[in-house]
Design an enzyme around this catalytic site. Structure first.
Site, PDB file in Angstrom:
ATOM      1  N   LYS A 134      69.834  44.363  34.184  1.00 39.62           N
ATOM      2  CA  LYS A 134      71.245  43.816  34.460  1.00 39.62           C
ATOM      3  C   LYS A 134      72.113  44.787  34.931  1.00 39.62           C
ATOM      4  O   LYS A 134      73.042  44.262  35.778  1.00 39.62           O
ATOM      5  CB  LYS A 134      71.652  43.555  32.895  1.00 39.62           C
ATOM      6  CG  LYS A 134      71.150  42.168  32.172  1.00 39.62           C
ATOM      7  CD  LYS A 134      71.813  42.030  30.773  1.00 39.62           C
ATOM      8  CE  LYS A 134      71.318  40.827  30.127  1.00 39.62           C
ATOM      9  NZ  LYS A 134      70.057  41.170  29.490  1.00 39.62           N
TER      10      LYS A 134
ATOM     11  N   SER B 270      74.787  42.363  26.716  1.00 43.02           N
ATOM     12  CA  SER B 270      73.353  42.219  27.069  1.00 43.02           C
ATOM     13  C   SER B 270      73.151  40.574  27.173  1.00 43.02           C
ATOM     14  O   SER B 270      71.877  40.488  26.570  1.00 43.02           O
ATOM     15  CB  SER B 270      72.418  42.889  26.360  1.00 43.02           C
ATOM     16  OG  SER B 270      71.344  42.915  27.064  1.00 43.02           O
TER      17      SER B 270
ATOM     18  N   SER C 177      66.528  44.888  29.576  1.00 46.26           N
ATOM     19  CA  SER C 177      67.970  44.715  30.224  1.00 46.26           C
ATOM     20  C   SER C 177      68.774  45.651  30.847  1.00 46.26           C
ATOM     21  O   SER C 177      69.565  45.220  31.387  1.00 46.26           O
ATOM     22  CB  SER C 177      68.754  44.409  28.876  1.00 46.26           C
ATOM     23  OG  SER C 177      68.410  43.123  28.200  1.00 46.26           O
TER      24      SER C 177
END
Length: 479
Positions: free
Chosen positions: A69, A311, A66
């Site tokens: 991101k 997230s 993540s």
């Protein structure tokens, strides 16, 4: 001979200098405590005159999880702007006569990741306010802003039924996620499945209740099979360790799910639909539609809080597809990933080099980034702290995914780190900013991949957290 001897040592010194600058002894000791068999990449840079610098495997391509991101969030804000809002519209082709809409209606979807049942109701309330209580035609669902697969290449097949793998679709409603639970106390040696009545899915369970020792011996686990439409079958076993086991199913057929919820909302308001709700595959040229109702998403700055603070995979992947749709007219994973790289190059001056991006969330096991590439994105955010993508980063021990992170929730790291975490498939990463004991600020990226899961997951998590904490405390103290 002397000249030759001198040249040799000069060249040797030059060769070793970058390594010496990058290897603080205490950091080397901390790095040596990495989980067995894992690959570790570390990059530490001072931001305001600090002395500590470190690089270890900083160009090694690893699964970003993540932390990817960060790229999606920055590219989205650069392209769309912090005030951007998704629009969901109810369009009509026809006319009103005696409280009836004579013709078809069309729900024009934009891929808004936060579209809710309440907002669908608001659209229908606006319709009623125009005196419409009956629709004589069909209600068409237009999600053609996105194309291609709703799940990216490299998403683990055994995770597709859970909500962190919810399909990235223009047909997004209530996060494309169904809440349910298993009760262990009311049905003998079988668990009882509960799904709220308002959730338009069909689910059944044949789940045995076993002791912890039986579960470990048989390697039995909870299994989920997805059938046609939104049908689910649970099997396997769980323990009685707790009375209620919460479950979340990812929606399987997104258009059908949205259409069923829309039918419920129509019925609740007493609006009669004479036709059907159906997915619009293509429309004839020259059709004239008028806007009858409209709702908006939260601004992008708020959506990025969900992406970075919590997230959220679906938010990130819908944003990625939106970038593809806006810039190239193709709202797919592949085009969106290409546009992220191009936006960062064109609008942030970031030449990331060799990367592999398969989605916007980092969920795909095929994604590959290096610590140096993540550091380049962080450097840009550091130069632009007013951006929502910087402001939305979680703070250790205070909010988001870092509020309870085992390695960060206590002093001296709590409150001194602002970063994005990433954990998936044996990888555990952290990328962000750290304020050292000296008061100096540092940019850091820590990537740990190939963590062995072993027979004791709890021990694995403990060892991973201990390594991360020791390394970051060392940076905090030495910086």
């Amino acid at each position: 001979m002397r000249l030759r001897f001198f040249s040799f040592w000069v060249l040797l010194l030059l060769a070793l200098t970058p390594l010496r600058a990058a290897t603080d002894t205490a950091l080397q000791t901390a790095l040596a405590q990495s989980p067995q068999g894992a690959q570790v990449a570390l990059l530490v840079r001072p931001l305001d005159g600090g002395a500590l610098q470190a690089e270890h495997n900083s160009d090694l391509l690893l699964p970003p999880a993540s932390t990817q991101k960060l790229l999606t969030a920055l590219a989205s804000e650069l392209q769309l702007g912090a005030d951007y809002r998704f629009k969901t519209r109810l369009l009509g082709q026809g006319r009103v006569k005696n409280g009836s809409w004579q013709g078809d209606l069309k729900l024009l979807l934009s891929g808004a990741p936060d579209l809710s049942r309440a907002q669908l109701g608001e659209l229908l309330d606006q319709l009623q306010a125009k005196g419409i209580t009956r629709i004589d035609g069909d209600l068409l669902l237009d999600g053609r802003v996105f194309s291609g697969y709703e799940r990216a290449r490299g998403w683990p097949w055994d995770n597709l039924g859970v909500c962190y793998s919810a399909p990235a679709s223009a047909f997004t409603i209530e996060h494309n996620c169904v809440a349910a639970s298993l009760d262990t106390k009311v049905n003998g040696n079988k668990a009882r499945l509960f799904v709220p009545e308002h959730q338009p899915v069909a689910a059944a369970a044949d789940v045995e209740l076993v002791s912890a020792s039986e579960k470990q011996e048989s390697l039995c686990d909870l299994r989920l099979e997805r059938g046609p439409g939104n049908r689910y079958q649970l099997s396997g076993c769980i323990t009685k360790a707790q009375r209620r086991w919460p479950l979340n199913f990812a929606v399987n057929d997104t258009a059908a799910y949205l259409g069923d919820i829309l039918q419920q909302e129509l019925h609740q308001r007493g609006i009669l639909l004479a036709g059907t709700t159906r997915r619009l595959e293509q429309s004839a040229s020259g059709e004239q539609w008028q806007t009858l109702a409209q709702v908006s998403s939260a601004p992008l700055s708020s959506l990025l809080e969900e992406v970075l603070q919590h997230s959220d995979n679906l938010y990130a992947d819908n944003l990625l597809k939106t970038l593809g749709a806006q810039r190239s007219g193709i709202g797919s994973f592949e085009v969106g990933a290409r546009e992220v790289i191009q936006i960062l190059r064109e609008q942030a001056g970031l030449e990331l080099g060799v990367t592999t991006l398969k989605d916007g969330s980092g969920l795909s096991r095929d994604n590959q980034l290096s610590a140096r590439q993540l550091a380049a994105v962080l450097s840009f955010l550091n130069r632009n702290p007013q951006m929502a993508a910087y402001q939305a980063l979680p703070v250790a021990g205070q909010n988001g995914t870092l509020k309870y992170r085992r390695s960060l929730r206590e002093a001296p790291l709590s409150g001194t780190i602002r970063a994005k975490s990433g954990t998936v498939n044996g990888s555990s990463n952290l990328a962000g900013f750290l304020q050292a004991a000296s008061g100096k600020r540092y940019l850091f990226v820590l990537m740990v991949s190939g963590i062995a899961r072993g027979d004791d997951p709890a021990e694995m998590r403990r060892a991973r957290a201990e390594f991360e904490r020791n390394l970051l405390v060392t940076i905090h103290n030495r910086g």
